[in-house]
Design an enzyme around this catalytic site. Structure first.
Site, PDB file in Angstrom:
ATOM      1  N   ARG B  96      -2.758 -24.260 -11.652  1.00  0.00           N
ATOM      2  CA  ARG B  96      -2.117 -23.727 -10.438  1.00  0.00           C
ATOM      3  C   ARG B  96      -1.306 -22.461 -10.725  1.00  0.00           C
ATOM      4  NH1 ARG B  96      -4.097 -23.674  -6.358  1.00  0.00           N
ATOM      5  NH2 ARG B  96      -3.481 -21.506  -6.285  1.00  0.00           N
ATOM      6  N   LYS B 131       9.588  -2.268  -3.340  1.00  0.00           N
ATOM      7  CA  LYS B 131       9.539  -3.476  -2.491  1.00  0.00           C
ATOM      8  C   LYS B 131       8.597  -4.506  -3.108  1.00  0.00           C
ATOM      9  CE  LYS B 131      10.712  -0.849   1.646  1.00  0.00           C
ATOM     10  NZ  LYS B 131      10.355  -0.433   3.014  1.00  0.00           N
ATOM     11  N   LYS B 163      18.856   8.776  -1.385  1.00  0.00           N
ATOM     12  CA  LYS B 163      18.398   8.364  -0.062  1.00  0.00           C
ATOM     13  C   LYS B 163      19.472   8.589   0.992  1.00  0.00           C
ATOM     14  CE  LYS B 163      15.574   4.925  -0.016  1.00  0.00           C
ATOM     15  NZ  LYS B 163      14.955   3.573  -0.101  1.00  0.00           N
ATOM     16  N   GLU B 195      15.619  12.316  -0.298  1.00  0.00           N
ATOM     17  CA  GLU B 195      14.987  11.874   0.950  1.00  0.00           C
ATOM     18  C   GLU B 195      15.388  12.778   2.112  1.00  0.00           C
ATOM     19  OE1 GLU B 195      15.210   7.621   1.844  1.00  0.00           O
ATOM     20  OE2 GLU B 195      15.655   8.116   3.932  1.00  0.00           O
ATOM     21  N   ASP B 217      10.549  11.074   5.163  1.00  0.00           N
ATOM     22  CA  ASP B 217      10.548   9.708   5.669  1.00  0.00           C
ATOM     23  C   ASP B 217      10.232   9.654   7.157  1.00  0.00           C
ATOM     24  OD1 ASP B 217      10.834   6.961   5.238  1.00  0.00           O
ATOM     25  OD2 ASP B 217      12.840   7.005   6.133  1.00  0.00           O
TER      26      ASP B 217
END
Lengths: 282, 282, 282, 282, 282, 282
Positions: B96, B131, B163, B195, B217
């Site tokens: 598994r 992510k 960012k 960004e 973005d």
């Protein structure tokens, strides 16, 4: 065999931060404080909120977090789920890891809720499986419960499930029953389930003393109904294999006790969360 | 902050096996040998094959494994990917966990390949993001490469990405440029990206010495095209936000150098693999 | 391969305290409080002060520490660097480990500053290498920055450096260029450096697309000057090998961008610090 | 207090390799075999050879290593110390970490040998201290023995050393003797040493039952001679503080039993080793 | 809360060997081989033999071990249990730790066998409890099975046991039943037991849906008999508290299904084993 | 060889709680506070109280604990040893692990006190051995001291003990003396003990320079007396083997300095403690 228990939050922070967050160290003043909130950008069932909050506290124990929406609640797009106050550097270091946990766990809770709703049958329980993300089983199983589902066994240790590969190791039925007897002697309180692909197997297994539950693998609704009709001694039936949001209601109507769905934990779509700085300075 | 590196295979085995695999211990003879193979049940790009094989060897170093299809190859439904020989108990204990790694990593490689094909533009690179699943970043980034994509930064430590939340900590432009200078002094070889949400920001950033790359973005193809036209000093452009298999070709045509897609690692559909015992006994 | 991340402070405390500090347990009253300060016994550039302070807090979270001189500052003999208040037992248990970190890290910062000063050339950066103490790389690289130096790559993962041993694996130039192209595809943002021992190699490497930097190993100032004159496409040059406080100025004057020095981290002289109990009792 | 034991080799490999050796993965063919040897580039006393060899085996258990010169032997410039055969990728991944251990440990052995030779007195033992590199104490103490020195206590747990800071916690002499008595009762086999800065203290300490050894800190040769003349009950004397290669012979002649030198482990100069690929291919 | 999984063998070796086995390093030649055997010095039921053998292999993977008597077998004084061949140094380093595991685990198996024999009733199972030695639960539970006993729950996670302290948190019966219902929904396969001190409680608990088992704490044989007579819906009964080798037969005769005995794991007498070198040299 | 240090409390909590305490999570309200106390149910010498209290604090740092009776004190049946205040859930999760430590450590302290009292001779010290529970040596050695005993060596690293198995590796007496000399050179402060089974061996060993102590194994009181009469150069004598509460006084009277008893740590009877909730709610 090497077996290791480790805190998934510490592991995730380690892999993301590694030898240091260069951006934050050079672009965010050391003493700057900030408020922030984690906001859902779509409707969802939230899960992993405590884990998300814990990520911030592990990065910096002086961070204050408040979980605004508890696991299992429905969030609307634009609503806050967790609120955070503390050093801006610490918040920014923790941001991505916290969101990575929450987006996945909420994805699981949301998908589970969809199946529970689609099944439309209180009596049948929607179960998860062991098809979880390596390292996150405990968290993912909790997300299934948050979504209204129930947990199948946690691992190989807390329940017995004799599958086709075990059965292919052919010994006759009396040997099989003898092994169940020996297991019962050493571990009297563990639940024993056997997998059946064919009705013929179901007929055999319901006669074996010690069998608590039968897994009906990849059967049609008609076959499931027949299988359930063979029930003896309070044996429980679990349907698995090929369950979708479209067919779950029909499966649920066959009389099985449980429907287990690997997709709950292996293929949820991540929920979109973002961290918004709400106040910087002071 | 506690940071811990741990082998994800050992962690996954620990959470699955816990204090012991009761089924195997009671239903599989101790000395029984077996052959098995991991088979794809659908067409896919495989990844994680070495990890899958390693799971078996960690459970039992005497197991022999052979990776039949290398990462990045296309597998057809029914084809073998990994072949295994050894004690039946060991194979079943590892099954598994091995599949859990392979189903997810192959899901990532497959989805990446779909985006690369849809983009239809050799010059543009399809990038992953941070992510990723907590604990699996290294493996997931390798799966993206197996699918034909490229890796954005591995973590907060190997590249700078300034960012919106960093920029919201407002200091003027000269202070910002001064911080970039200071960073360049201490870490001369690290790449710096900023960004931008608006074209106006792009105009500013292309003038700052030390900026290597600009993240555009959530811009429309038209905006992206305008932004790219502002390029100076070999600055590279990355498009991100809202990329789908439908729009990726149009984005790629705007002239950006990179397109980054969170979904590659946060929302792949698991590929269906199963382990088949091919010979038991002897 | 086993890879483990562990907190060097916890490791150091474990090896020093082992099953217990017998002296302190028998000769220092359990509840006694004390003040102490860590004092430099010679002029130096301090580094590792936060690490030193953290040692005390790990031994006993109730200890209060204050870093009086920040990393990078010059300390005079007799001046305090860190001040401590708490249980006398805890302070004495932590003392040696705290000093062991600070003496080494300040040694590195001090030696780095000497090289920076000797180079006498703002434009050239003094770089460290991977010749660091096993287990202390992150701390030692920070000490180099505290001393005014800059960091070369952190490890094998954040930059590519193709050295003589890689090149001795002879494949022709076109194969070499092809491999660089493949690397660029998978890891577009990583910096690539190639080592050259001879000017002839420099001439070849400046023509290969994708090479960002050339390491000029063990060349004389005259050779370095010639090499720099071959610069194309903004390629950077790094001098290494046999750099001393005596010759660093001459090397810096050749026009190279970087001078890397292993001795910064492999052979610093430890700075002499001691812990003075300033008040005992109450 | 968190205390952790970890293998310094695994830690060092983890910090160097991190998420992967990019250079080797892209520039060295996967199946290529090679031979290599670690060569000293200067005359030295070698130490850490087994550790160096173990680094290669941890990276890849299929690597074959042979230690050619045992710890404690003198090596000449150009001579081999360790020979290695195996996959080229594995050898190159291990190279720097292996050299980092060997350069430091051989530096310690070499400096120790210099002090032993300079002391020129078989009867006096040259001791190390607890001023070791965090994480490497066990290895560094072994390197001191390889150089002909002897080990002082390994840590706070295997011997008692009552220093000025313990004594500044003033209780009278009878209380002090009582505590030694209590310690003897619980730990009858542990050796007890007391630090003395002044001859007056020596006079007191030689009278206390249970004191095995006196540390004479920062005394002149004349004072040391006087102190030794006060010897009673087989008490041993250790000189420490300000020992150099120049004055160690004079100190040794005073009749002390031990001379302890922090510099052995805190400020050795690294010995220059390099890895040479001797055969590549096949 | 920090939770850590670690191999008890590695931990035990670490605490015994610490920074090194001085005796062996100085008194046993490095290359000397030897044979040895672990011999029981009294009659016993053996357990922990695989663990004992594993200790030797962890110290030195080149050691060959053979388990001569399997767990659960009866050994006579003077008989061999495990045989070992390998380097004398390695055997001597492992000796004490191996014996420490075997003496305790065999003590548990032996005491369990005494209780099973004394109970003289196949139908009743002798259970262990969670009163195990910290760090050794898995091994101790296996030793109980080796002795012929059965395992109660492994920990707090694999079964529910509602004890007096939980019940003292008084909410009414309907609230209690509601909580059982909620638990059943989330964890349908977990077994639920409730502790009862008085017959009155037994009467209540047998009526609550979802209760699988009742723990009868510190009841006399007469009370136990009365309690058993109240059985409904296949509820099982467990007797606990004050069970001795003298009274266990009377308890077993009351009709209870299980008798749980803390002493099996908290107070076994260690079995005397020793390691004999049978051949040294060659 | 893998060597690992881990906190026995964290390990014990991990094995007991595993993936979660189901009972507490479902039956104890999340915010409920409670007071509790750990009570002895029989007369004993307490030990492990700080460890017991630490278990609660590790489960939940907000729990308040107070140790009412210090280690080494005599407790009467019914008296409190530790008092606890905090969340009811946290107290109940920690309960069993805390008691498991305290019952064993107090068992050791109590048995030690019985031997000390039975020996009835202040001059002779009752020593423990290395026959401790794997993972608990440090705690068990402290419990022996709490009971009035003394510690023999902590492990293989802090004292030399040359036993029959070492001696069976026969080299002549001069070789043996030479090895002791070499050991003294490298480790001048370590204590050296040799095991003797026969008086003849004692006669030999007392003549060897560097021997500090002789272990007289399994000798009768008469033999012990003879052995002690052979004492030279302040050599100490330790009796071991077959010591019981009945014969310890006779052994103590022979003039030996130490009596070592494995049973102190390998076969104590656990002391009965229980946790009583004293106030629930509010």
């Amino acid at each position: 065999m090497k077996r290791v228990r480790s805190d998934p939050i510490a592991v995730a922070l380690s892999e993301d931060i590694g030898p240091g967050d260069v951006t934050t160290d050079f672009f965010v003043p050391e003493k700057l404080h900030s408020s922030a909130r984690i906001v859902a950008r779509e409707k969802a069932i939230v899960a992993g909120t405590q884990t998300g909050a814990e990520v911030f506290r592990q990065v910096d124990p002086s961070i204050h977090t408040e979980v605004v929406l508890a696991d299992g609640a429905e969030v609307q797009a634009g609503e806050s789920v967790v609120e955070i106050r503390g050093l801006a550097r610490s918040i920014l270091k923790a941001e991505r890891v916290a969101l990575n946990f929450m987006q996945r766990l909420s994805g699981i809770a949301t998908l589970t809720r969809e199946f529970v709703t689609a099944a439309g049958n209180e009596r049948v329980k929607i179960l998860d499986t062991r098809k979880t993300t390596p390292g996150l089983r405990e968290l993912e199983k909790a997300a299934v419960v948050a979504g209204g589902g129930a947990n199948h066994r946690l691992g190989l240790y807390d329940m017995v499930l004799i599958k086709d590969n075990h059965l292919s190791i052919s010994y006759g039925l009396s040997e099989f029953a003898e092994r169940i007897r020996k297991l019962r002697k050493a571990r009297p309180n563990i639940r024993i389930e056997v997998e059946a692909d064919r009705l013929e197997q179901v007929r055999t297994f319901v006669e074996i003393e010690g069998v608590d539950m039968i897994l009906l693998d990849n059967m049609t609704p008609a076959q499931l109904r027949e299988a359930v009709a063979l029930r003896k001694h309070q044996i429980k039936f679990e349907a698995s294999g090929g369950i979708t949001l479209e067919n779950v209601r029909r499966i649920a109507a066959t009389g099985v006790d449980f429907i287990s769905i690997g997709a709950l934990t292996h293929s949820p779509r991540a929920i979109d969360f973002s961290l918004e700085m709400t106040h910087v300075g002071g």
